[in-house]
Design a protein around this motif. Structure first.
Motif, mmCIF file in Angstrom:
data_model
loop_
_atom_site.group_PDB
_atom_site.id
_atom_site.type_symbol
_atom_site.label_atom_id
_atom_site.label_comp_id
_atom_site.label_asym_id
_atom_site.label_seq_id
_atom_site.Cartn_x
_atom_site.Cartn_y
_atom_site.Cartn_z
ATOM 1 N N GLN A 209 -3.539 13.474 3.962
ATOM 2 C CA GLN A 209 -3.439 14.333 5.132
ATOM 3 C C GLN A 209 -3.176 15.765 4.688
ATOM 4 O O GLN A 209 -2.538 15.982 3.657
ATOM 5 N N GLU A 210 -3.674 16.715 5.479
ATOM 6 C CA GLU A 210 -3.305 18.105 5.277
ATOM 7 C C GLU A 210 -2.216 18.475 6.288
ATOM 8 O O GLU A 210 -2.024 17.788 7.295
ATOM 9 N N GLY A 239 5.272 10.443 1.896
ATOM 10 C CA GLY A 239 3.921 9.935 2.053
ATOM 11 C C GLY A 239 3.320 10.234 3.413
ATOM 12 O O GLY A 239 3.833 11.032 4.206
ATOM 13 N N ASN A 240 2.222 9.566 3.703
ATOM 14 C CA ASN A 240 1.425 9.770 4.909
ATOM 15 C C ASN A 240 2.276 9.627 6.169
ATOM 16 O O ASN A 240 3.065 8.697 6.300
ATOM 17 N N LEU A 241 2.132 10.585 7.097
ATOM 18 C CA LEU A 241 2.881 10.536 8.356
ATOM 19 C C LEU A 241 2.079 9.743 9.386
ATOM 20 O O LEU A 241 0.963 10.108 9.740
ATOM 21 N N VAL A 256 8.644 19.569 15.646
ATOM 22 C CA VAL A 256 7.952 18.319 15.930
ATOM 23 C C VAL A 256 6.805 18.172 14.938
ATOM 24 O O VAL A 256 5.971 19.074 14.805
ATOM 25 N N LEU A 257 6.773 17.068 14.224
ATOM 26 C CA LEU A 257 5.692 16.739 13.293
ATOM 27 C C LEU A 257 4.913 15.578 13.887
ATOM 28 O O LEU A 257 5.504 14.532 14.210
ATOM 29 N N ARG A 258 3.602 15.747 14.037
ATOM 30 C CA ARG A 258 2.808 14.721 14.700
ATOM 31 C C ARG A 258 1.442 14.618 14.033
ATOM 32 O O ARG A 258 0.795 15.639 13.778
ATOM 33 N N VAL A 266 -1.178 16.688 9.592
ATOM 34 C CA VAL A 266 0.161 16.626 10.145
ATOM 35 C C VAL A 266 0.380 17.966 10.854
ATOM 36 O O VAL A 266 0.450 19.007 10.210
ATOM 37 N N ARG A 267 0.444 17.931 12.164
ATOM 38 C CA ARG A 267 0.580 19.147 12.968
ATOM 39 C C ARG A 267 2.054 19.418 13.243
ATOM 40 O O ARG A 267 2.827 18.486 13.518
#
Length: 271
Positions: A209-210, A239-241, A256-258, A266-267
């Motif tokens: 993911q970026e 690792g990967n969210l 907030v990380l989503r 990862v926004r």
């Protein structure tokens, strides 16, 4: 010129200054944690017996490979993991990949007469090249090579399109390997998106993911970059969210990380 077929990084030397097999042997002998475990150009072939002769004839690989332009390589061992270092002199060098981001360099190395070695995890590590132990071993050997060979000018890390000067690379790699923060900026680059967001380049190599700092949080570019560096360090470790998370930002306000809908980003917003 040869082209790499696996994961790894490029080690850049001025034209005509690439080390030889003998120089790599000296390098390995000077290290406590690295050893040279395989040198194909120095191997002895199987004995071939001519029935007309009373003694077998031993055919050896030539120790002088100056006549060939094939890549010359050796295998290096560090803490039970093997890595191939390819492109040694006097064999062929490696073509340089594109470099969109420069760290501790004023000009792209592709603008000069530069020759490259390619350091990559060995074949037995196939499938695990991107694991943290393997990547740390790769960076440890690269750091040792930078420290040993004064002619080595820079390192190119293809996943982020980054060319990194020797002093900066040695510093940030050593800091991470000794328990510090992940070397971003460097192995990770940052770029503005069309809509004003700040996006990473190269993080997907580590976690698939970026990272994307969304506006208006990204409006202050310096603060957004500092936040991104902090989050990159966290994500490389965790690792990967997969699900949304909340965490305290540097100023104490909640972030907030989503994951994005396609799970490629990862926004990050401020709540």
């Amino acid at each position: 010129m040869a082209q790499p077929e696996s994961n790894g990084l490029f080690l850049l030397f001025p034209a005509g200054k690439r080390p030889t097999r003998a120089a790599l042997n000296e390098f390995a002998q000077a290290q406590q944690a690295v050893s040279l475990t395989h040198d194909p150009a120095g191997e002895i072939n199987l004995q071939l017996v001519d029935p007309s002769q009373s003694h077998p004839q031993v055919f050896r690989e030539p120790s002088d490979v100056s006549a060939t332009r094939d890549p010359v390589w050796v295998e290096l061992l560090r803490e039970g993991l093997t890595f191939d270092l390819m492109g040694l002199a006097p064999g062929s060098s490696y073509d340089l990949p594109a470099c969109d981001h420069l760290f501790d360099l004023e000009t792209s190395p592709t603008a000069f007469r530069t020759e490259a070695l390619f350091l990559t995890p060995g074949p037995h590590l196939t499938g695990g090249q991107r694991s943290l132990p393997v990547m740390q071993g790769l960076l440890e050997i690269a750091r040792d090579l930078v420290h040993h060979f004064e002619e080595l000018e820079a390192v190119i890390w293809p996943p982020s399109g980054s060319a990194i000067g020797r002093v900066y690379f040695e510093s940030v790699a050593a800091a991470w390997l000794e328990g510090g923060a992940f070397p971003a900026p460097g192995l990770i680059a940052f770029k503005p998106a069309i809509d004003g967001a700040l996006e990473t380049e190269g993080l997907d190599y580590w976690i698939d993911q970026e990272l994307r700092i969304e506006p208006p949080l990204s409006n202050d570019r310096l603060a957004a970059t500092r936040l991104a560096v902090r989050l990159v360090n966290r994500l490389v470790i965790l690792g990967n969210l997969r699900d949304s998370e909340r965490m305290a930002g540097p100023d104490g306000r909640t972030l907030v990380l989503r994951p994005s809908e396609n799970r490629k980003f990862v926004r990050v917003w401020q709540e």
